[in-house]
Write an enzyme that holds these catalytic residues in place. Structure first.
Site, short mmCIF file in Angstrom:
data_model
loop_
_atom_site.label_atom_id
_atom_site.label_comp_id
_atom_site.label_asym_id
_atom_site.label_seq_id
_atom_site.Cartn_x
_atom_site.Cartn_y
_atom_site.Cartn_z
CG HIS A 171 -3.23 -5.16 3.52
ND1 HIS A 171 -2.85 -4.28 2.54
CD2 HIS A 171 -3.43 -6.35 2.91
CE1 HIS A 171 -2.79 -4.93 1.38
NE2 HIS A 171 -3.15 -6.19 1.58
CG ASP A 226 -1.67 -1.32 1.37
OD1 ASP A 226 -2.41 -1.67 0.44
OD2 ASP A 226 -1.51 -1.98 2.40
#
Length: 363
Positions: free
Chosen positions: A217, A189
């Site tokens: 996440h 990410d």
């Protein structure tokens, strides 16, 4: 040639031979001991993109011999045999041994590093609680195996989703290993966020630093660039000043990073593999060698003692700096109301996940 000359000749040869032997001994002593690195889910597509980089020295160093331990479930062992053959055929000088196995007592023995990629994927019609229940069983087993067989200094990276909560369960199931040795992957990410900023500014991704991924996440994660810097034409400036589009930074930028995994699946019909493997390499290399001076990266780590008001018994993604294989959350960053709300929302999701998972763990 008289006897004195002959003695002198052999004496010189003896000295040369001694020098060769000493040099050989020194060289052998300088050769690092191999480290044992486990990859679970080793027959899967992320591992297929990952193993070559580990084996050729991109992660743990160009002079660090590796013993690769590849763990997967019994039905995948024939596939794993093919992966082993390919690793052998790469003829990599640092790769000393490859051990394929479906047994935890083999897979987790004497580990220096464990990369837990394998997990139960979400299947059609499966509710989130069903996914959590299946993964609690997996990571309880793997945590217990770490506790029983691995070195107490082992560094554990959980990749398999839901990564934060799986990491927490593994840590709780390995009480003799410090909580600080466990982390989960939010570097993918982080890399996605850095890349989006770089493309928007028309610079290469290495010109962007200090983006942050806060929280889970998942699609509630908060990609934050309030503290990020961008180097444009040799001049470093705040990301907000470089981009000059607050609406994009607070809107499409965030949703693009949050939903990128789903976008890749829609396009490829498969989940992220190449980019996930790259992020795993980045994450583990930073643990081994540290972060650059003045820079921080994002990792899901134990939230105990954090200064940002995040509930403590969570694995939560923070900005961290790493030195001597030890991470430290970057404290003292200013948090505005917009960021506070996003950080709290992803924390709330993690609390709910944790409580559900702990119910299963206690059963």
């Amino acid at each position: 040639m008289d006897s004195g000359d002959k003695a002198s000749k052999y004496k010189g040869q003896g000295s040369s031979l001694l020098l060769v032997l000493v040099n050989a001994l020194c060289f052998s002593l300088l050769q690092a001991e191999p480290i044992r690195v486990l990859v679970t889910g080793a027959a899967g597509q992320i591992a297929y993109s990952l193993l070559y980089s580990i084996a050729k020295g991109d992660v743990f160093g160009k002079d660090q011999p590796i013993i690769l331990v590849l763990l997967d479930i019994p039905p995948m062992l024939p596939v794993l045999d093919g992966v082993v053959m390919e690793l052998q055929d790469c003829a990599l000088p640092l790769l000393r041994e490859v051990i394929p196995t479906d047994k935890v007592e083999v897979g987790f023995k004497d580990l220096d590093a464990a990369i837990l990629v394998g997990s139960m994927p979400r299947k059609e019609g499966m509710e989130r609680k069903d996914l959590l229940k299946a993964n609690v069983a997996i990571f309880k087993t793997q945590g217990a195996a770490l506790d029983k067989y691995a070195k107490k200094t082992v560094k554990v990276l959980v990749v398999g989703n839901p990564a934060n909560t799986n990491c927490l369960i593994a840590s709780k199931s390995a009480p003799s290993i410090p909580k600080e040795n466990f982390s989960c992957l939010t570097r993918l990410d982080h890399n996605r966020a850095s890349s989006q900023v770089a493309m928007r500014c028309g610079v290469s991704s290495d010109k962007v630093k200090n983006v942050i991924i806060w929280g889970n996440h998942s699609s509630t994660q908060y990609p934050d660039v309030h503290h990020a810097k961008v180097n444009v034409h040799g001049s470093e400036m705040a990301a907000y000043d470089a981009i000059k589009d607050d609406a994009w930074l607070r809107g499409d930028f965030i949703s693009t990073v949050q939903l990128r995994g789903a976008a890749v699946i829609k396009a490829r019909k498969l989940s992220s593999a190449m980019s996930a493997a790259k992020a795993i390499c980045d994450h583990m290399r930073d643990i081994w060698f540290g972060t650059k001076e003045g820079e921080f990266i994002s990792m899901g780590v134990y939230a105990g003692g954090n200064s940002y008001g995040i509930p403590e018994d969570l694995i939560y993604s923070f900005p961290v700096q790493i030195k001597n294989k030890t991470w430290k959350v970057v404290d003292g960053l200013s948090i505005n109301d917009f960021s506070r709300a996003k950080m709290d929302a992803t924390a709330a999701e993690l609390v709910e996940e944790r409580d559900t998972a702990l119910d299963f763990l206690s059963q």
